[in-house]
Write an enzyme that holds these catalytic residues in place. Structure first.
Site, PDB file in Angstrom:
ATOM      1  N   GLU A   1     -67.783 -25.112  -0.426  1.00 43.93           N
ATOM      2  CA  GLU A   1     -67.276 -24.141  -1.410  1.00 43.93           C
ATOM      3  C   GLU A   1     -65.824 -24.397  -1.790  1.00 43.93           C
ATOM      4  OE1 GLU A   1     -67.975 -23.660   1.741  1.00 43.93           O
ATOM      5  OE2 GLU A   1     -66.821 -22.075   2.691  1.00 43.93           O
TER       6      GLU A   1
ATOM      7  N   ASP B   1     -15.069 -12.473 -23.452  1.00 40.51           N
ATOM      8  CA  ASP B   1     -13.764 -12.507 -22.778  1.00 40.51           C
ATOM      9  C   ASP B   1     -13.477 -11.288 -21.907  1.00 40.51           C
ATOM     10  OD1 ASP B   1     -13.097 -14.962 -23.599  1.00 40.51           O
ATOM     11  OD2 ASP B   1     -11.811 -14.336 -25.275  1.00 40.51           O
TER      12      ASP B   1
ATOM     13  N   HIS C   1     -67.165 -27.413   4.511  1.00 35.49           N
ATOM     14  CA  HIS C   1     -67.133 -26.289   3.566  1.00 35.49           C
ATOM     15  C   HIS C   1     -67.342 -26.791   2.139  1.00 35.49           C
ATOM     16  CE1 HIS C   1     -65.881 -22.993   6.234  1.00 35.49           C
ATOM     17  NE2 HIS C   1     -65.359 -23.974   6.942  1.00 35.49           N
TER      18      HIS C   1
ATOM     19  N   GLU D   1     -45.941  -8.903  -7.085  1.00 40.15           N
ATOM     20  CA  GLU D   1     -44.981  -7.874  -7.482  1.00 40.15           C
ATOM     21  C   GLU D   1     -43.868  -7.809  -6.439  1.00 40.15           C
ATOM     22  OE1 GLU D   1     -45.283  -6.326 -10.294  1.00 40.15           O
ATOM     23  OE2 GLU D   1     -47.372  -6.707 -10.823  1.00 40.15           O
TER      24      GLU D   1
ATOM     25  N   CYS E   1     -70.687 -24.193   8.366  1.00 39.41           N
ATOM     26  CA  CYS E   1     -69.756 -24.141   9.489  1.00 39.41           C
ATOM     27  C   CYS E   1     -70.268 -23.198  10.578  1.00 39.41           C
ATOM     28  CB  CYS E   1     -68.358 -23.770   8.997  1.00 39.41           C
ATOM     29  SG  CYS E   1     -67.089 -24.289  10.166  1.00 39.41           S
TER      30      CYS E   1
ATOM     31  N   GLY F   1     -55.711  -0.333 -21.332  1.00 35.66           N
ATOM     32  CA  GLY F   1     -55.395  -1.413 -22.258  1.00 35.66           C
ATOM     33  C   GLY F   1     -55.445  -2.758 -21.556  1.00 35.66           C
ATOM     34  N   GLY F   2     -55.667  -2.743 -20.245  1.00 32.72           N
ATOM     35  CA  GLY F   2     -55.875  -3.986 -19.504  1.00 32.72           C
ATOM     36  C   GLY F   2     -57.262  -4.527 -19.813  1.00 32.72           C
ATOM     37  N   VAL F   3     -57.510  -5.768 -19.388  1.00 27.66           N
ATOM     38  CA  VAL F   3     -58.773  -6.414 -19.720  1.00 27.66           C
ATOM     39  C   VAL F   3     -59.972  -5.629 -19.184  1.00 27.66           C
ATOM     40  CG1 VAL F   3     -60.088  -8.546 -19.564  1.00 27.66           C
ATOM     41  CG2 VAL F   3     -57.616  -8.629 -19.456  1.00 27.66           C
TER      42      VAL F   3
END
Ligand SMILES: Nc1ncnc2c1ncn2[C@@H]1O[C@H](COP(=O)(O)OP(=O)(O)OP(=O)(O)O)[C@@H](O)[C@H]1O
Ligand SMILES: O=c1[nH]c(=O)c2[nH+]cn([C@@H]3O[C@H](COP(=O)(O)O)[C@@H](O)[C@H]3O)c2[nH]1
Ligand SMILES: NC(=O)CC[C@H](N)C(=O)O
Ligand SMILES: [Mg+2]
Length: 545
Positions: free
Chosen positions: A192, A482, A190, A543, A95, A246-248
């Site tokens: 891609e 109730d 494009h 989020e 492009c 503890g995340g990847v």
């Protein structure tokens, strides 16, 4: 801290692989070019178009020029480094890259009344039998006609001298051109984006057939080379610390460090009081027992919750958490260092800090546009560097998330961890709207645990990219047993996304929704209503804060 391009840092492993250089002129699709080339197991790296080839510390096997929001005839339009065309390697302009190539070789580029946004049909032109072989190579094996994705309003006024047209569309007579002598190509579409049906094949012809890249970029190769690199960098006695959530990303980085230097790597997890239910214990067990990594959990929940008391503004919450995190981490690191010195370990000082930076973070800070306007201050640990005089070690800075996951699998990290949805550093603080109190944290944790449990039970966890509950501090009237209730609302949100820059909401089977709504209202004290967020990103963010 602004990131540096992987290959430009002193201890890069890039020199070990055949690589493609992508020069970014600011297109919104530039990072996709990188992604596609990586899918051929070829290392490629994006640098801003202002990068001078002479200053490059490695030799690319080919160069791709990206698209751009600029027009080449604008006064301030970014210019291609002329050295690109004399580097003796193939060049592909996409492009704007085509337009700038044509402009460089003397053709005029002008605004057109025929804007093309969206699909066009490309017609590949067959070349005469005596034409130079490279003119046929870009579209070799591609059907004579196929749909491609266009996004431009400028066009060439003429074909630059010394070039041949190799494909056309109805509105773009020079949809693809090639230099008659050198392997220099330009394409208006494009390749891609996935809407270009055979786009990936066109890129593959360029990267593999024309540039001759070996498909050496595999995670198997990466592990061995990276472990070797870490060992050299850290030396025989160097100590490394790292923040691990503890995340990847941080878990994979931690495991890699552990493979490289064993117990000289020290991981610290900070319990900031806004983690998910039982998260600190689970991460501790997983890192220590399953991965064999030295992990210390610092319980700083009271400190964090104390500082967050009375705070409602999202950005203030994020800043408090980011700053307090650094405070706690530094204190613990100093303590650890004293302990290590006491044991008389050789070279007891901690000199290195591990960070789980990924390639998209790097791209974001080095792209030609520069970081886009701040929408949210994403918390990370980058600020530690200057204060601590620690040297940074970032083993994942060349990798995309799916590559990190593949690496995790090869390192024998359990699948449920490798496939874990990302969890933000500021945790539940950005999922509890309004003030954060221990009671609100309890509600958010409990609802989240039920939501995720039901998703897992339904076997759909891996079909979505991220799922969580937001606690809305509005009160609604309900009736339970109730009795009239007047309580808060849980909003469930699940999204599908490739890169977290844009996202679609996830379409749940109604039975799962029914079940989880029932469980949350019955089991979580303080909630009498469950609603669902069906906003894509944009206009929403993933989020709530
Ligand atoms: N509670 C925590 N304790 C220690 N380090 C943390 C904590 N939360 C975040 N971090 C640090 O901040 C970094 C950025 O967090 P981020 O959530 O982007 O990555 P991650 O947790 O490793 O992976 P994922 O994106 O999958 O959640 C982490 O890699 C980790 O170094
Ligand atoms: O480590 C993190 N620290 C943060 O401060 C932060 N804020 C958002 N996120 C995560 O980023 C992705 C995109 O989120 P948004 O659409 O809300 O900006 C989503 O995956 C979010 O969970 C964060 N991760
Ligand atoms: N996507 C692009 O690279 C667009 C290039 C140029 N701005 C045009 O409109 O033609
Ligand atoms: Mg995380």
């Amino acid at each position: 801290m602004a990131a540096e391009a992987p290959s430009q840092s002193a201890n890069s492993i890039v020199a070990d692989f055949d690589s493609i250089l992508i020069l970014d002129f600011g297109s919104q699709y530039s990072h996709l070019i990188v992604r596609r080339c990586r899918e051929f197991n070829v290392y490629c790296e994006m640098l801003p178009c202002t990068q001078k080839l002479a200053d490059l510390k490695w030799k690319p096997k080919g160069i791709i020029l990206s698209g751009s929001p600029f027009s080449v005839y604008e006064k301030d339009a970014p210019r291609v480094d002329p050295a690109v065309f004399d580097a003796g390697v193939p060049v592909l302009g996409i492009c704007y890259g085509l337009q700038e190539t044509a402009n460089f070789f003397g053709a005029r580029v002008e605004a057109s009344d025929h804007r093309e946004y969206g699909e066009a049909i490309i017609k590949v032109l067959s070349q005469p039998a005596d034409a130079p072989a490279h003119l046929n190579k870009l579209f070799e094996g591609i059907p004579e006609e196929s749909p491609v994705w266009m996004s431009h309003s400028d066009r060439l006024h003429s074909l630059p001298e010394g070039f041949t047209t190799i494909a056309t569309t109805e509105s773009a007579p020079w949809a693809a051109i090639a230099h008659n002598e050198k392997p220099i190509y330009g394409i208006q579409f494009h390749p891609e984006v996935t809407h270009s049906l055979r786009g990936k094949d066109v890129l593959q012809r360029f990267v593999i057939n024309i540039c001759g890249c070996a498909r050496g970029w595999t995670m198997e190769e990466f592990i061995d080379k990276e472990i070797e690199r870490i060992r050299k960098l850290v030396g025989p006695t160097g100590q490394v610390i790292g923040a691990v959530s503890g995340g990847v990303d941080s878990s994979v980085a931690a495991k890699l460090m552990h493979e490289a230097i064993g117990d000289r790597f020290h991981a610290i997890m900070v319990d900031n009081g806004v983690l998910r239910l039982n998260e600190a214990e689970q991460v501790h067990k997983m890192l220590c027992e399953d991965l064999g990594v030295n992990l210390t959990v610092v319980d700083a929940s009271e400190l964090f919750l104390g500082k967050l008391k009375g705070v409602e503004d999202p950005e203030t919450k994020r800043k408090i958490i980011g700053n307090t995190f650094i405070e706690v981490f530094e204190e613990k690191a100093a303590e650890l260092e004293r302990d290590i010195e006491k044991t008389g370990a050789k070279g007891g000082k901690i000199e290195w800090l591990l960070q789980g930076t990924l390639y998209p973070d790097v791209i974001e800070s080095i792209s030609f546009k520069g970081p886009s306007a701040t929408i949210k201050t994403h918390h990370n640990v980058g600020g530690l560097l200057d204060n601590m005089k620690l040297k940074l070690i970032e083993p994942l800075r060349e990798l995309f998330k799916d590559e990190v996951r593949a690496l995790g699998r090869l390192l024998k990290i359990p699948t449920h961890l490798v496939m874990r949805h990302p969890f933000p550093g500021p945790g539940l603080a950005i999922r509890i709207l309004g003030e954060i109190t221990p009671e609100q944290v309890r509600i958010a944790q409990h609802a989240d645990a039920i939501f995720i449990e039901e998703i897992r039970k339904a076997g759909i966890y891996d079909q979505m990219s991220q799922a969580f509950c937001a606690l809305l501090p509005v009160k609604a009237v309900g009736v339970q047993g109730d009795r009239r209730t007047y309580e808060q609302v849980i909003c469930v949100r699940a999204v599908k996304t490739e890169d977290f820059m844009t996202a679609e909401w996830f379409d749940f089977p109604p039975a799962v929704l029914r079940k989880l709504s029932n469980r949350i209202t019955n089991e979580v004290n303080g909630i009498n209503r469950v609603v669902m967020d069906i906003t894509s990103k944009p206009p929403g963010t993933i989020e709530w804060l």
